[in-house]
Structures are given as structure tokens and as C-alpha cells.
Design a protein around this motif. Sequence first.
Motif, PDB file in Angstrom:
ATOM      1  N   UNK A  20       0.943  -1.392  -0.057  1.00  0.00           N
ATOM      2  CA  UNK A  20      -0.076   0.142  -0.025  1.00  0.00           C
ATOM      3  C   UNK A  20       0.797   1.169  -0.005  1.00  0.00           C
ATOM      4  N   UNK A  21       0.469   2.064  -0.954  1.00  0.00           N
ATOM      5  CA  UNK A  21       1.384   3.264  -1.143  1.00  0.00           C
ATOM      6  C   UNK A  21       0.918   4.309   0.045  1.00  0.00           C
ATOM      7  N   UNK A  22       1.764   4.818   0.891  1.00  0.00           N
ATOM      8  CA  UNK A  22       1.408   5.597   2.110  1.00  0.00           C
ATOM      9  C   UNK A  22       1.589   6.923   1.500  1.00  0.00           C
ATOM     10  N   UNK A  23       0.584   7.930   2.249  1.00  0.00           N
ATOM     11  CA  UNK A  23       0.691   9.361   1.850  1.00  0.00           C
ATOM     12  C   UNK A  23       2.017   9.854   2.495  1.00  0.00           C
ATOM     13  N   UNK A  24       2.577  10.930   1.634  1.00  0.00           N
ATOM     14  CA  UNK A  24       3.734  11.541   2.143  1.00  0.00           C
ATOM     15  C   UNK A  24       3.447  12.411   3.221  1.00  0.00           C
ATOM     16  N   UNK A  25       4.271  12.463   4.256  1.00  0.00           N
ATOM     17  CA  UNK A  25       4.129  13.276   5.472  1.00  0.00           C
ATOM     18  C   UNK A  25       3.992  14.578   5.103  1.00  0.00           C
ATOM     19  N   UNK A 194       0.985   9.309 -10.758  1.00  0.00           N
ATOM     20  CA  UNK A 194       1.181   9.507  -9.497  1.00  0.00           C
ATOM     21  C   UNK A 194       1.053  11.065  -9.097  1.00  0.00           C
ATOM     22  N   UNK A 195       1.172  11.720  -9.983  1.00  0.00           N
ATOM     23  CA  UNK A 195       1.007  13.219  -9.965  1.00  0.00           C
ATOM     24  C   UNK A 195      -0.336  13.661  -9.193  1.00  0.00           C
ATOM     25  N   UNK A 196      -1.484  12.761  -9.382  1.00  0.00           N
ATOM     26  CA  UNK A 196      -2.954  12.951  -8.834  1.00  0.00           C
ATOM     27  C   UNK A 196      -2.971  12.837  -7.528  1.00  0.00           C
ATOM     28  N   UNK A 201       6.497   8.013  -6.135  1.00  0.00           N
ATOM     29  CA  UNK A 201       6.614   7.371  -7.546  1.00  0.00           C
ATOM     30  C   UNK A 201       5.633   5.815  -7.458  1.00  0.00           C
ATOM     31  N   UNK A 202       5.403   5.541  -8.844  1.00  0.00           N
ATOM     32  CA  UNK A 202       4.705   4.396  -8.875  1.00  0.00           C
ATOM     33  C   UNK A 202       5.449   3.564  -9.928  1.00  0.00           C
ATOM     34  N   UNK A 208       7.080  12.737 -14.132  1.00  0.00           N
ATOM     35  CA  UNK A 208       6.498  13.942 -14.098  1.00  0.00           C
ATOM     36  C   UNK A 208       7.433  15.168 -14.289  1.00  0.00           C
ATOM     37  N   UNK A 209       7.215  16.290 -15.103  1.00  0.00           N
ATOM     38  CA  UNK A 209       8.140  17.480 -15.070  1.00  0.00           C
ATOM     39  C   UNK A 209       7.289  18.662 -14.123  1.00  0.00           C
ATOM     40  N   UNK A 210       6.023  18.245 -13.831  1.00  0.00           N
ATOM     41  CA  UNK A 210       5.388  19.311 -12.945  1.00  0.00           C
ATOM     42  C   UNK A 210       5.885  18.961 -11.435  1.00  0.00           C
ATOM     43  N   UNK A 211       6.120  20.085 -10.627  1.00  0.00           N
ATOM     44  CA  UNK A 211       6.181  20.108  -9.316  1.00  0.00           C
ATOM     45  C   UNK A 211       4.962  19.651  -8.679  1.00  0.00           C
ATOM     46  N   UNK A 212       4.798  19.150  -7.329  1.00  0.00           N
ATOM     47  CA  UNK A 212       3.657  18.766  -6.582  1.00  0.00           C
ATOM     48  C   UNK A 212       2.743  20.041  -6.363  1.00  0.00           C
ATOM     49  N   UNK A 213       3.550  21.282  -5.963  1.00  0.00           N
ATOM     50  CA  UNK A 213       2.895  22.401  -6.054  1.00  0.00           C
ATOM     51  C   UNK A 213       2.020  23.054  -7.208  1.00  0.00           C
ATOM     52  N   UNK A 214       2.721  22.795  -8.323  1.00  0.00           N
ATOM     53  CA  UNK A 214       2.221  23.098  -9.604  1.00  0.00           C
ATOM     54  C   UNK A 214       1.014  22.104 -10.080  1.00  0.00           C
TER      55      UNK A 214
END
Length: 229
Positions: A20-25, A194-196, A201-202, A208-214
Motif C-alpha cells: 500500500x502506497x503511503x501518504x507523504x508526510x 502518481x501526480x494526482x 513514485x509508482x 512528471x515534469x510538474x512539481x507537486x505545488x504546480x
Amino acid sequence: MAAFLVLAVLGVAVWSQVGVMAAEPGPLAEVRANPAITVTDAPEGIVLAPADGASDVGLVFIPGAKVDPWAYAAILQDTAAAGTTVVITRPWLNLAFFDLRGLDSFTSAAPAVSSWAVGGHSLGGVRACQLTADADALVLFGSYCATDLSADDLPTLSLSGSEDGLSTPEKIADARHLLPEDAELVELDGAAHASFGDYGPQAGDGTPTLTDAEMHAEVSSFLAPFLTP
């Protein structure tokens, strides 16, 4: 035969809990500190609501396979702050296809909300397409329908990624005919599968070339006005 079935069920149950892929803190801490929303760990799911309580529109959001539901809180927080109550479900066995609950099992978390959209990421989006009979709109993140909704008059927003290695642009295009004719499809340049969510990463995904904030800002710029025009 009975013993085989028991072993099969146990095997699936164990498999569903592995990997299970955990949420990033970091993003999750940002959500919890956001003064514009309230965060409630309710029996129906994780509820993000505007801090002022003014919300008559809701979104039931179904996670992708084996993804921690909390991983979607950061990307949906701005939509909640803009006036939509968001309920992120906890699929049985971490797989949406095993969760047979109807939409009302989740909308009961916010009985004052009068209009509900249903949506999801990846496999969660496929499941969301099966629940549209009780919904007022459909939202897809890196996903597509296996259910034919082409004859439905259902407001639909499909956000996909140009770098998605799982729900590829080709797969999105191939399933377009199953969506309502006036569905809005938006391909986000630089977004991967995984950007969504914020879970790292998955396997099998693109880069991805977008940052998380973008990415968060891009999704919010389409989702918030779609739900609360």
C-alpha cells in the motif's frame, strides 16, 4: 473446495495489504495546518470541508488501488476551501472494485450537502463511473470509464496527464466514447499517474515534469470551478 476458497480469500486479503502506497508526510501536515478547511476522520471517510461550514456541494472521491486515502487530501484541499465538501473514501481491501457500498454510504458524512459529484483516481475513477446514477457530476483523475455513460446528460470532468504511464493518453482517448458527449477532457502537460496524489513514485509510471505545488494548482484551477461554478 471449501478449503481452497478460504485460502483464496485469505490470499487476496493479505495481498491487498501488501505494498500500500503511503501518504507523504509533508503534504499531509500542510493539510492539517490549513486554516481554510476542517479535516475530520469520519466513519464514512476523510472529510475536508470549508472552515466556515458554507457548503452545499460535495464530492465523494475514491482512491486508486492500494493508495492511502490520505494521499489525496493535499490535492483536494483547495477545492474544499473553495466551497466543496470532499469525502475521501476508504475502499474495502484497499481496492475500489471490492467496495460494493453505494454513494449514500459516503454522502451521509455531510447530510446538509444537497448536490454530490462522484470521482476517483485510476481504479477509483473506474468505480466512480459505476456510481453515477446517484450523482450530479463525475470527476476523473488519471482514469476512464468501463461503464457506458455516453447517453447520460452528466457533467463530467476528466483530468489526465501527458506523462501518465498507466492511464496513458492513448487509453484515455480509446475510452472517450464511453463518456457523455459534452464531457470536458483536460490533459495536464507534465503530469504523471502518481501526480494526482501525494504518495511518491509508482511502478510503471512516467516521469512528471510538474512539481507537486504546480500539480495541485493545476488540478484546483479546473476542479473548483467545475464543482462550484
